[in-house]
Design a protein around this motif. Structure first.
Motif, PDB file in Angstrom:
ATOM      1  N   ALA A  55       7.316  -6.200  28.891  1.00 53.47           N
ATOM      2  CA  ALA A  55       6.396  -6.781  27.902  1.00 53.47           C
ATOM      3  C   ALA A  55       5.671  -8.012  28.440  1.00 53.47           C
ATOM      4  O   ALA A  55       4.447  -8.111  28.329  1.00 53.47           O
ATOM      5  N   ASN A  58       3.073  -6.840  31.127  1.00 51.57           N
ATOM      6  CA  ASN A  58       1.894  -6.161  30.576  1.00 51.57           C
ATOM      7  C   ASN A  58       1.049  -7.095  29.731  1.00 51.57           C
ATOM      8  O   ASN A  58      -0.176  -6.974  29.697  1.00 51.57           O
ATOM      9  N   SER A  59       1.692  -8.046  29.060  1.00 53.83           N
ATOM     10  CA  SER A  59       0.926  -9.009  28.272  1.00 53.83           C
ATOM     11  C   SER A  59       0.020  -9.842  29.160  1.00 53.83           C
ATOM     12  O   SER A  59      -1.176  -9.968  28.893  1.00 53.83           O
ATOM     13  N   ALA A  98      -1.845   0.096  23.526  1.00 59.12           N
ATOM     14  CA  ALA A  98      -0.626  -0.707  23.492  1.00 59.12           C
ATOM     15  C   ALA A  98       0.599   0.173  23.253  1.00 59.12           C
ATOM     16  O   ALA A  98       1.635   0.006  23.908  1.00 59.12           O
ATOM     17  N   VAL A 102       3.699   0.436  25.901  1.00 57.90           N
ATOM     18  CA  VAL A 102       5.015   0.022  25.425  1.00 57.90           C
ATOM     19  C   VAL A 102       6.004   1.181  25.476  1.00 57.90           C
ATOM     20  O   VAL A 102       7.129   1.049  25.978  1.00 57.90           O
ATOM     21  N   THR A 212      -5.784  -4.837  22.928  1.00 57.74           N
ATOM     22  CA  THR A 212      -4.571  -4.329  23.566  1.00 57.74           C
ATOM     23  C   THR A 212      -3.640  -5.478  23.916  1.00 57.74           C
ATOM     24  O   THR A 212      -2.416  -5.412  23.699  1.00 57.74           O
ATOM     25  N   ILE A 216       0.215  -5.949  22.421  1.00 58.50           N
ATOM     26  CA  ILE A 216       1.376  -6.019  23.313  1.00 58.50           C
ATOM     27  C   ILE A 216       2.043  -7.376  23.214  1.00 58.50           C
ATOM     28  O   ILE A 216       3.284  -7.485  23.241  1.00 58.50           O
TER      29      ILE A 216
END
Length: 314
Positions: A55, A58-59, A98, A102, A212, A216
């Motif tokens: 997380a 990707n954030s 997202a 995820v 997105t 996320i």
């Protein structure tokens, strides 16, 4: 020009009309580049696994990716990013992506990566179904056949030519979770085209990345706050840089560029090229070349996509 105008406008009539000539070729080349950049992200992403969670990674990649696109879309024009008409369109599209990212990382945490990759091969066929219901795009039999050929080649590569492993695939909790993400991913291309209102692709790319990143970040807020960002090794920031610039900003632009020019089924069929590109990249990096059986599967993918590229769009 007629093909381009029809393919990139947001009118109902244009949703089943596709680009021709140079614009069609550019759409195909865009997706080849998309698959190549995504393949590179696997090697970089693997380097970060011991140091940062899915997380937070990707954030930050989507936040940086959105910032890069914003600088291009608005900074060069010296215009502020004005809220677009009906911003809910981009919230829906961002939420779809997202969910895909995820569920992919959640699935990889509880399931075999090979079986997770096998679930992804459903993507192009699902895109063909959504293209029919969302846009009225009807895939010709030759397109469906080439999708099945390329998909078979992708499965062969994913399972490294092991027929017993392929036949012994079991659908578990991780695969079921990722299947939800694959459905969202397949719905993205036809929905993006339906939602198009004539905005420049670079502008729409920014808003999709923006939403997105928000989705996320909300999902992984706890992990993001708990991450010790100051102690991250250089390899993490190197990977983040690649993921943000190439595997996020560039690939989203290429995906949306192609989505306005090609049928949804053809757009996502190029995902089959990713395992073939991974084979080449790993070999070039000195990590060893795949077996002859796996290389044969990669050749089948290329053959299927070649047929797909020259097949009539509708």
């Amino acid at each position: 020009m007629a093909g381009r105008d029809a393919a990139t406008s947001g009118t109902a009539a244009s949703r089943t009309v596709h680009a021709t000539g140079r614009e069609k070729l550019l759409g195909h080349l865009a997706m080849v580049g998309f698959a190549l950049l995504i393949a590179g992200s696997f090697s970089f992403g693997a380097l970060t696994a011991p140091h940062i969670g899915a997380a937070p990674l990707n954030s930050v990649r989507f936040v940086l990716g959105a910032a890069i696109i914003a600088a291009i879309a608005f900074g060069l024009r010296r215009q502020p990013p004005a809220v677009p008409p009906a911003p809910w369109r981009y919230l829906v599209l961002g939420a779809l992506m997202a969910v895909y990212f995820v569920t992919m990382f959640v699935a990889l945490g509880i399931a075999n990566p090979v079986s997770v990759g096998a679930v992804f091969t459903l993507n192009p066929l699902l895109a063909a179904v959504f293209g029919l219901f969302v846009l009225g795009q009807r895939a010709r039999p030759v397109v469906i056949a080439s999708l099945l050929v390329a998909g078979a080649g992708a499965l062969w590569v994913i399972f490294r030519g092991d027929v017993e492993a392929m036949l012994g695939l079991r659908i578990g909790r991780g695969e079921a979770i990722f299947s939800v993400g694959v459905v969202c991913h397949a719905l993205y291309a036809p929905l993006f085209r339906r939602f198009a209102r004539g905005e420049p692709v670079i502008v729409s790319t920014f808003w999709v990345l923006f939403f997105t990143a928000i989705c996320i970040s909300l999902y992984g807020a706890g992990d993001i706050v708990a991450t010790d960002w100051a102690s991250m090794p250089a390899v993490v920031w190197l990977a983040v840089g690649y993921l943000a610039v190439f595997a996020t900003a560039a690939t989203f632009f290429l995906l949306q560029f192609a989505s306005l020019r090609l049928p949804a089924a053809k757009v996502f069929a190029y995902g089959y090229l990713t395992p073939a590109f991974i084979i080449v990249l790993e070999g070039l990096l000195g990590h060893g070349w795949a077996s002859g059986a796996v290389l044969a599967g990669a050749a089948v993918i290329v053959a299927g996509l070649a047929i797909l590229a020259i097949a009539p769009d509708g």
